[in-house]
Design a protein around this motif. Structure first.
Motif, PDB file in Angstrom:
ATOM      1  N   LEU A   1      43.026  42.544  27.115  1.00 39.17           N
ATOM      2  CA  LEU A   1      42.078  42.913  28.169  1.00 39.17           C
ATOM      3  C   LEU A   1      42.549  42.398  29.516  1.00 39.17           C
ATOM      4  O   LEU A   1      42.521  43.133  30.521  1.00 39.17           O
ATOM      5  N   GLY A   2      42.975  41.140  29.567  1.00 42.90           N
ATOM      6  CA  GLY A   2      43.446  40.578  30.822  1.00 42.90           C
ATOM      7  C   GLY A   2      44.612  41.356  31.402  1.00 42.90           C
ATOM      8  O   GLY A   2      44.677  41.598  32.611  1.00 42.90           O
ATOM      9  N   ASP A   3      45.524  41.793  30.539  1.00 41.84           N
ATOM     10  CA  ASP A   3      46.685  42.556  31.015  1.00 41.84           C
ATOM     11  C   ASP A   3      46.257  43.912  31.555  1.00 41.84           C
ATOM     12  O   ASP A   3      46.709  44.335  32.624  1.00 41.84           O
ATOM     13  N   ARG A   4      45.381  44.590  30.840  1.00 43.59           N
ATOM     14  CA  ARG A   4      44.927  45.912  31.291  1.00 43.59           C
ATOM     15  C   ARG A   4      44.127  45.800  32.588  1.00 43.59           C
ATOM     16  O   ARG A   4      44.251  46.645  33.490  1.00 43.59           O
ATOM     17  N   VAL A   5      43.301  44.763  32.694  1.00 41.93           N
ATOM     18  CA  VAL A   5      42.517  44.560  33.917  1.00 41.93           C
ATOM     19  C   VAL A   5      43.439  44.315  35.111  1.00 41.93           C
ATOM     20  O   VAL A   5      43.261  44.907  36.186  1.00 41.93           O
ATOM     21  N   ALA A   6      44.449  43.460  34.932  1.00 40.42           N
ATOM     22  CA  ALA A   6      45.378  43.161  36.031  1.00 40.42           C
ATOM     23  C   ALA A   6      46.175  44.400  36.440  1.00 40.42           C
ATOM     24  O   ALA A   6      46.476  44.599  37.627  1.00 40.42           O
ATOM     25  N   ARG A   7      46.499  45.246  35.475  1.00 37.12           N
ATOM     26  CA  ARG A   7      47.242  46.475  35.785  1.00 37.12           C
ATOM     27  C   ARG A   7      46.332  47.515  36.457  1.00 37.12           C
ATOM     28  O   ARG A   7      46.763  48.198  37.403  1.00 37.12           O
ATOM     29  N   LEU A   8      45.104  47.642  35.965  1.00 34.59           N
ATOM     30  CA  LEU A   8      44.182  48.580  36.615  1.00 34.59           C
ATOM     31  C   LEU A   8      43.906  48.139  38.051  1.00 34.59           C
ATOM     32  O   LEU A   8      43.845  48.971  38.968  1.00 34.59           O
ATOM     33  N   ALA A   9      43.751  46.834  38.240  1.00 33.76           N
ATOM     34  CA  ALA A   9      43.569  46.317  39.598  1.00 33.76           C
ATOM     35  C   ALA A   9      44.778  46.646  40.466  1.00 33.76           C
ATOM     36  O   ALA A   9      44.640  47.052  41.634  1.00 33.76           O
ATOM     37  N   GLY A  10      45.970  46.499  39.886  1.00 32.51           N
ATOM     38  CA  GLY A  10      47.172  46.846  40.614  1.00 32.51           C
ATOM     39  C   GLY A  10      47.226  48.317  40.970  1.00 32.51           C
ATOM     40  O   GLY A  10      47.650  48.703  42.074  1.00 32.51           O
TER      41      GLY A  10
END
Length: 516
Positions: free
Chosen positions: A32-41
């Motif tokens: 989840l943390g990885d997907r959130v950071a990528r979506l934010a990017g």
């Protein structure tokens, strides 16, 4: 305090714990943390800057949870869309807030396409559905796959975290501005009251655009529990999901509890095949629950401790909590179970008269509240803000009283109070009396114009299947429970009551047919 604080903690402390369960798939906190950071990017790559508004228009799903974390991670502002609104109301909220990006799923892509064509502020529409991405939209999954994860922007404290539009049933909605600190401080109350744990598996079936559900997400991010995203409310499917996933917690509106219990009673063979013993925490809110329905719910889910939360969007949203320790026979006997509980740990309450003076305990007045959860104000509505927040106190518009031990009893919305022959009649009290009538499934009580008394008590009733309650039987039943002037003078039978997306009865809609 900042919106992604709980996610950061759970990523560090419980990286392999399942964060989200959805349609048979699982996402851990590390994932989840990885997907959130990528979506934010990806959002930053589309030109989203600090403070920009990003909307979500979808049914409950894993991507909705990602949205709630990725937007603040990107430094932007949340703007979840009410799925029950008309296209005109959606367009108004997007235009009013100056929203630049809209994320939509497959269920609402056609409405989103039509709205986007008329919305001058909207720059991008992201398709968060499965299957082929519609023309003119960007693929949610492709954006995540192509983006580099970015560092959290760490907007915090009094920074604007979200605009949550409320209303829209009697006019265009108002955008409630909530801060990072307000939302997080409100969510901590469930933890302080002991209403969840790190081993929680929470079935989220109420629409995620509703602030109570966002608060539930924040709670689970902080403790590292698991979210079970349920797309929509279907009693049989929800109960099967609870049995299959061993869900431990759930928050529902009273109308949803009633439909669950009715389903169990109508389908005894299917009910017998379900294992609902995992449910240990059940919360209800959004509207009052009659004691009759509450007793049925307690009997239907005997392993669960019940808790009630009274709140409002403008308070981020928690105001009071009535915990499991007050859902027992002792509290039923002393009347405490009929209250909405005590002030949350982060909330202070005063009951005031029309001049703003605090009234004695036991006296009905307007409920006013203050604390870190009080909204920053209504978006672009300074006059409405000034009327609602006075000297730091949020004026709720709800009438109620506090007893000597600090328990709050909700009587009615001030505007829903009926004044008949100079006497105040609180609709909730009449509805509670009607709830124990053997032929009444649901009811709503309103005031209708009357030449002699000013207003008369009118009951709108959904009968139980195969019954036809009469005015005479309703009046006879109520006569043993409430004062004579509170008894309905007229009764209207309907197949259903108009409700909002979270199960609140829309009394304004009921009044329309009685306006002179």
């Amino acid at each position: 305090m900042y919106m992604t604080q709980g996610l950061h903690r759970s990523m560090q402390q419980r990286p392999q714990q399942v964060a989200i369960r959805y349609e048979g798939k699982e996402i851990t906190y590390a994932q989840l943390g990885d997907r959130v950071a990528r979506l934010a990017g990806a959002l930053r790559g589309l030109g989203v800057q600090d403070g920009d508004r990003v909307a979500m228009f979808a049914l409950n799903c894993a991507r909705y949870v990602e949205y709630y974390m990725a937007v603040p991670w990107a430094g932007a502002v949340l703007n979840p869309v009410n799925i029950r609104w008309s296209a005109a109301e959606i367009l108004y909220s997007l235009e009013d807030s100056g929203t630049g990006v809209l994320i939509v799923d497959e269920n609402f892509k056609d409405v989103a396409t039509a709205v986007a064509a008329d919305c001058k502020h909207l720059r991008h529409v992201i398709y968060a559905g499965d299957g082929e991405t519609p023309p003119g939209m960007l693929s949610y999954e492709a954006l995540i796959a192509d983006a580099e994860p970015i560092e959290d922007r760490y907007r915090h404290g009094g920074d604007l975290a979200g605009i949550f539009y409320t209303g829209g049933t009697t006019g265009f909605p108002k955008g409630v501005m909530l801060s990072h600190a307000g939302l997080l401080s409100s969510a901590t109350n469930a933890i302080m009251f002991g209403l969840t744990s790190k081993d929680a598996r929470v079935a989220m079936v109420m629409p995620l655009f509703h602030l109570a559900m966002f608060s539930s997400i924040n709670i689970q991010m902080m403790v590292g529990g698991s979210i079970i995203a349920v797309p929509s409310f279907d009693p049989g499917k929800l109960l099967q999901t609870i049995s299959d996933t061993r869900a431990t917690e759930m928050l529902l509106a009273p109308t949803m509890f009633q439909m669950l219990i009715d389903w169990l009673e109508r389908n005894p063979d299917r009910a017998a095949s379900l294992d609902l013993s995992s449910l240990t925490h059940l919360r209800y809110g959004a509207s009052p629950m009659s004691l009759t329905l509450l007793q049925r719910a307690r009997a239907a889910f005997p392993n669960a401790g019940f808790a009630q939360g009274y709140g409002m969007t403008e308070m981020s949203p928690v105001v009071t909590v009535l915990g499991p320790e007050h859902h027992n026979e002792e509290s039923l006997a002393n009347g405490r179970m009929g209250s909405v509980g005590v002030p949350a740990f982060t909330v202070e309450i005063r009951i005031v008269d029309p001049e703003g003076r605090e009234v004695p305990r036991g006296t009905v007045g307007e409920i006013t509240v203050r604390g870190p959860g009080v909204m920053l104000g209504y978006w672009n509505k300074p006059e409405a803000t000034a009327d609602a927040i006075r000297d730091g106190w949020m004026h709720t518009g709800d009438g109620g009283y506090m007893d000597e031990d600090g328990f709050l009893f909700l009587k009615d919305r001030i505007k829903d109070m009926i004044i008949s022959g100079g006497e105040n009649v609180y609709s909730a009290e009449v509805e509670n009396a009607l709830a124990s009538h053997p032929d009444v499934s649901q009811s709503a009580v309103i005031g209708v114009p009357h030449e002699r008394w000013g207003e008369a008590v009118h009951a709108v009733i959904v009968p139980k299947p195969g019954t036809q309650p009469t005015l005479e039987s309703i009046q006879a039943h109520c006569r043993t429970r409430i004062a004579g002037y509170k008894i309905p003078r007229s009764v209207e039978l309907r197949e259903s009551l108009p409700t909002s997306g979270v199960g609140k009865v829309l009394k304004a809609e009921l009044r329309k047919s009685h306006q002179r």
